[in-house]
Design an enzyme around this catalytic site. Structure first.
Site, short mmCIF file in Angstrom:
data_model
loop_
_atom_site.label_atom_id
_atom_site.label_comp_id
_atom_site.label_asym_id
_atom_site.label_seq_id
_atom_site.Cartn_x
_atom_site.Cartn_y
_atom_site.Cartn_z
N ASP A 110 50.80 51.15 39.31
CA ASP A 110 50.00 51.36 40.16
C ASP A 110 49.63 52.06 41.53
OD1 ASP A 110 47.15 50.36 40.80
OD2 ASP A 110 47.69 49.58 42.20
N SER A 111 48.06 52.62 40.88
CA SER A 111 47.64 53.80 41.95
C SER A 111 48.51 53.79 43.75
CB SER A 111 46.64 54.14 41.92
OG SER A 111 45.80 52.78 42.82
N CYS A 122 46.77 49.44 37.24
CA CYS A 122 46.36 49.41 37.36
C CYS A 122 44.83 50.12 36.95
CB CYS A 122 46.27 51.59 38.28
SG CYS A 122 44.44 52.25 39.14
N GLU A 143 42.16 46.56 51.50
CA GLU A 143 43.43 47.59 52.32
C GLU A 143 42.93 47.62 54.01
OE1 GLU A 143 44.56 50.62 50.83
OE2 GLU A 143 44.34 50.49 48.43
N CYS A 172 38.76 45.97 39.06
CA CYS A 172 40.27 46.81 39.39
C CYS A 172 41.10 45.48 40.89
CB CYS A 172 38.71 47.46 40.76
SG CYS A 172 39.46 48.76 42.02
N THR A 173 41.92 46.88 40.20
CA THR A 173 43.32 45.62 40.99
C THR A 173 42.99 45.14 42.45
OG1 THR A 173 44.15 48.20 42.13
CG2 THR A 173 44.98 47.24 40.20
N HIS A 174 41.85 45.32 43.63
CA HIS A 174 41.33 44.84 44.56
C HIS A 174 40.71 44.12 44.42
CE1 HIS A 174 43.32 48.26 45.42
NE2 HIS A 174 43.99 48.40 47.05
N1 DGL Z 1 44.29 50.77 41.26
C1 DGL Z 1 43.05 51.48 41.17
C2 DGL Z 1 42.43 50.50 40.45
O1 DGL Z 1 42.63 49.45 39.38
C3 DGL Z 1 41.89 51.28 42.64
C4 DGL Z 1 42.33 51.87 43.41
C5 DGL Z 1 42.47 53.06 43.77
O2 DGL Z 1 40.93 53.71 43.26
O3 DGL Z 1 43.78 53.98 43.25
O4 DGL Z 1 41.33 51.31 39.88
#
Ligand code: DGL
Length: 275
Positions: A15-16, A78, A157, A189-191
């Site tokens: 992931d990012s 991600c 976060e 989105c992951t979060h």
């Molecule tokens: N992990 C990213 C996603 O699911 C969210 C965070 C980012 O923008 O890097 O798109």
């Protein structure tokens, strides 16, 4: 690798940054025998506001790194990287790779009753329209309403998960979706699964929330099974999960330990630009 060795090899998850831990968490819950090698690109996060070319370059480097760990399969945790890079990179690999977009889209397409589906995600994920495409592959007549919610990532976060500020931000982002009459909403989105309760409260009981992290773990399990590479060794027999980042290992670990059903005591920093 022999068949037994392949089964015991880890699954690479990337992931990012910390967000993909929501996917790692689902894999740990659903497949406790599987070992994970996780990479979080904490030096280059966020991906959500970057171009397709950049996301492809970053993802390729991470996959090159994960290959050095002899992973048997790769999960692009991600959403943005799944939307921009997965199909580009699939052809470069000789191991199975899955992303989070298709599994979430498929479930949403199948469970909607009125054919109106909302998707929330980063700017990149929404602009890519990959969720729309994947939903329509399973439900031709579905109407898809995408809304980027970029402030959700920093709020999560910051740990402001049950916070009045986050509630106000969410109400503002979700108001246009409430007017569309959607009965299904993808947390793309992951979060966002970490904001599930708050989003659910705003959208109400008539809107079903789809968590792509959960659905991806379900799909991964099937994929490993079908490829004959699912690990059947008891938990005690396997090596611990491994965690790597491109920066700020301490901060990563404290987030990881706040959401994982697993004690992360080491995280190594990797110079990812070298891969
Ligand atoms: N992990 C990213 C996603 O699911 C969210 C965070 C980012 O923008 O890097 O798109």
């Amino acid at each position: 690798m022999g068949n037994i060795d392949i089964k015991n090899a880890p699954v690479g998850v990337f992931d990012s940054g910390v967000g993909g831990l929501t996917v790692a968490r689902e894999i740990m819950r659903q497949m406790p025998n599987e070992r994970i090698v996780y990479f979080g690109d904490t030096a280059r996060v966020p991906y959500g506001s970057k171009s397709k070319a950049t996301i492809i370059r970053y993802s390729r480097q991470i996959i090159n790194f994960l290959k050095t760990k002899e992973v048997k399969a790769i999960v692009v945790a991600c959403n943005t990287a799944s939307a921009y890079a997965l199909e580009e990179l699939r052809g470069e690999l000789d191991i199975p790779i899955i992303g989070v977009v298709k599994p979430g889209a498929e479930v949403a397409a199948n469970i909607t009753k009125n054919g109106k589906i909302g998707v929330i995600g980063t700017v990149g994920t929404i602009e890519s329209k990959l969720y729309n495409k994947c939903i329509r592959e399973h439900n031709e007549s579905a109407e898809v309403f995408g809304t980027p919610c970029p402030l959700f990532v920093p709020l999560v976060e910051e740990g402001w998960i049950n916070d009045t500020v986050t509630m106000e931000v969410a109400k503002r982002y979700l108001a246009p979706l409430q007017d569309t009459g959607i009965d299904t909403l993808i947390l793309g989105c992951t979060h966002y699964p970490l904001l599930r309760n708050l989003i659910g409260e705003i959208m109400g009981n008539d809107v079903t929330l789809v968590n792509p992290a959960y659905e991806t773990a379900v799909k991964l399990s099937k994929m490993l099974e079908e490829s004959g590479i699912k690990c059947d060794a008891p938990v005690k027999a396997r090596a611990p999960h491994e965690f790597f980042v491109s920066d700020a290992a301490e901060r990563f670990m404290s987030f990881a330990n706040s959401i994982l059903p697993y004690d992360v005591d080491t995280t190594k920093v990797v110079s990812i630009e070298e891969y």
